[in-house]
Design a protein around this motif. Structure first.
Motif, mmCIF file in Angstrom:
data_model
loop_
_atom_site.group_PDB
_atom_site.id
_atom_site.type_symbol
_atom_site.label_atom_id
_atom_site.label_comp_id
_atom_site.label_asym_id
_atom_site.label_seq_id
_atom_site.Cartn_x
_atom_site.Cartn_y
_atom_site.Cartn_z
ATOM 1 N N ARG A 95 -11.535 -7.060 0.174
ATOM 2 C CA ARG A 95 -10.874 -7.076 -1.211
ATOM 3 C C ARG A 95 -10.952 -8.544 -1.187
ATOM 4 O O ARG A 95 -10.857 -9.355 -2.622
ATOM 5 N N ARG A 300 -2.569 4.639 5.399
ATOM 6 C CA ARG A 300 -2.477 5.053 4.042
ATOM 7 C C ARG A 300 -4.011 4.936 3.453
ATOM 8 O O ARG A 300 -3.509 5.905 2.474
ATOM 9 N N TYR A 301 -5.119 5.377 3.916
ATOM 10 C CA TYR A 301 -6.314 5.849 4.435
ATOM 11 C C TYR A 301 -6.589 7.175 4.538
ATOM 12 O O TYR A 301 -7.777 7.894 4.106
ATOM 13 N N GLU A 327 -7.433 1.947 -5.023
ATOM 14 C CA GLU A 327 -6.086 0.874 -4.965
ATOM 15 C C GLU A 327 -6.409 -0.589 -5.819
ATOM 16 O O GLU A 327 -6.387 -1.275 -6.105
ATOM 17 N N ARG A 332 -2.820 -1.216 -6.600
ATOM 18 C CA ARG A 332 -1.200 -0.480 -5.330
ATOM 19 C C ARG A 332 -2.658 0.720 -4.896
ATOM 20 O O ARG A 332 -3.159 1.937 -5.507
ATOM 21 N N PRO A 333 -1.636 1.250 -3.698
ATOM 22 C CA PRO A 333 -2.229 2.358 -3.161
ATOM 23 C C PRO A 333 -1.504 3.707 -3.919
ATOM 24 O O PRO A 333 -0.957 4.141 -4.501
ATOM 25 N N ASP A 336 3.397 5.678 -2.854
ATOM 26 C CA ASP A 336 3.683 4.849 -2.558
ATOM 27 C C ASP A 336 4.654 5.477 -1.283
ATOM 28 O O ASP A 336 5.397 6.285 -1.820
#
Ligand SMILES: Nc1ncnc2c1ncn2[C@@H]1O[C@H](COP(=O)(O)OP(=O)(O)OP(=O)(O)O)[C@@H](O)[C@H]1O
Length: 394
Positions: A95, A300-301, A327, A332-333, A336
């Motif tokens: 990132r 999240r992943y 993302e 954003r993922p 949410d």
């Protein structure tokens, strides 16, 4: 407290801490070579037999050798905690790397040229803080928590692109996200240190269709930033390298299980390195599904099958890659959520908003790849990293 000596390794500084331990810059006293040493900690006290068993499992990682996979040199036990000694990567997380821009590098170079260290390099922490704060819209926890005077990293290595013409217009002002404080991670979100700032997304929701997640509007400046051709080019190149690394570890019977942006680093030669592969499995096998009360891996992943505790294969990593790509294309993922249960429900039951509904000018080819990667059924995804590589090369 930071130990001074771990086995034959002299600890020089802390590079950062994650969910399962702390990574130190260290010096191998025998060869004088700089290494990265990851000391696992934070879990229930491990007896020395369990630690030794884990270390034996880690040893299998030392047999792997691929240009896009961080080399594991050694393993050991320190005060009943296992550790891994790895190649030290002088680089940025994916990132941070995507956030860099030619203009920033040039200004860093000129402002730092007077205060260059004896080795002629810039501080990695400066690069990371600048990149995370000014462009991606959040101050990452890892850059915020890195110790001052951290590792050396020559930013000029990335400075070959011409600066973008309308930088001033695209910069986030003092009222923008750069001025915001980092978001505190909720433990259940896992330990990804590249957490996005939800405050970045303030505009009203649109609903894409029945059963779909609402689409939040993005600012034009932020979308323009995400679609900057130089950034998209870097993203594609990095994805190809990640596919090569995944193809390699999958061919060796390993599943990464915790693929996330902070486990992907890019060095000065733009070479991508995948880190922490397989650790999650060894920890899950040895310490149950939890370490320090948390599930191993970053929620999240996690793929639907990982959430359900089903047997995993490489396609689970491809799902995680899809979440990362989503993302990086939208800021954003895909889902949410306010709690783990909410997240799991969404991952298992709902469809995320289309990438191109959030980012109309996003790269359509990348958007297609992202959506195919995050299909809920493994059979509906790309089946191998090689297939993803081919789709990206079309
Ligand atoms: N081989 C390495 N060379 C240089 N820096 C590294 C290396 N491995 C890890 N780091 C850095 O150390 C920091 C902490 O890494 P660590 O893997 O513990 O955290 P994480 O990836 O955020 O979380 P997790 O433990 O859940 O994977 C990160 O900033 C990472 O960039």
């Amino acid at each position: 407290m930071r130990p001074n000596l771990i086995g034959p390794y002299r600890v020089l500084e802390t590079l950062g801490s994650g969910g399962i331990g702390t990574v130190y810059r260290a010096l191998d006293a025998r060869s004088n070579e700089a290494v990265a040493l990851k000391l696992l900690s934070g879990g229930p006290a491990m007896d020395s037999r369990a630690a030794k068993r884990l270390v034996r499992e880690f040893e299998t990682l030392a047999d792997l050798s691929h240009p896009n996979v961080v080399k594991v040199y050694d393993t050991g036990v320190f005060q009943s905690s296992p550790y891994l000694v790895m190649e030290l990567i002088e680089g940025l997380t994916l990132r941070e790397y995507l956030s860099l821009r030619g203009e920033e590098l040039l200004s860093q170079a000129s402002s730092a040229s007077n205060s260059k260290s004896a080795s002629g390099s810039f501080l990695r922490t400066q690069a990371a803080a600048s990149a995370s704060a000014s462009v991606e819209g959040s101050v990452s926890r890892e850059s915020a928590s890195s110790e001052a005077g951290g590792g050396l990293f020559d930013l000029s290595a990335f400075a070959e692109e011409a600066p973008s013409e309308d930088m001033a217009a695209m910069r986030f002002g003092s009222s923008g996200s750069a001025a915001r404080l980092p978001v505190q991670m909720e433990p259940w979100l896992g330990s990804d240190s590249d957490e996005l700032d939800p405050l970045d997304f303030e505009l009203p929701y649109d609903v894409a269709g029945p059963g779909a997640e609402p689409v939040k509007r993005e600012t034009a400046a932020r979308l323009e930033e995400l679609n900057r051709p130089e950034r998209v080019g870097r993203l594609k190149d990095a994805l190809l390298q990640i596919c090569e690394a995944l193809a390699y570890i999958h061919a060796h019977g390993l599943v990464h299980r915790d693929l996330k942006p902070s486990n992907i680093m890019v060095d000065e030669d733009r070479q991508v390195r995948l880190m922490d592969f397989g650790l999650a499995k060894f920890l899950a096998d040895d310490a149950g599904m939890t370490l320090d009360g948390r599930m191993v891996g970053t929620f999240r992943y996690m793929s639907p099958e990982q959430i359900l505790g089903e047997p995993l294969d490489g396609r689970s990593d491809l799902y995680s890659l899809g979440v990362i790509l989503y993302e990086l294309m939208t800021g954003r993922p895909p889902f949410d959520a306010k709690s783990p249960v909410d997240l799991w429900h969404k991952v298992l039951e709902t469809e995320p908003p289309p990438v191109l509904a959030i980012n109309q000018n996003g790269d359509p080819q990348l958007a297609r790849v992202a959506h195919r990667l995050i299909r809920k059924e493994p059979d509906d995804r790309f089946q191998t990293a090689e297939e993803v590589y081919e789709a990206l090369s079309e």
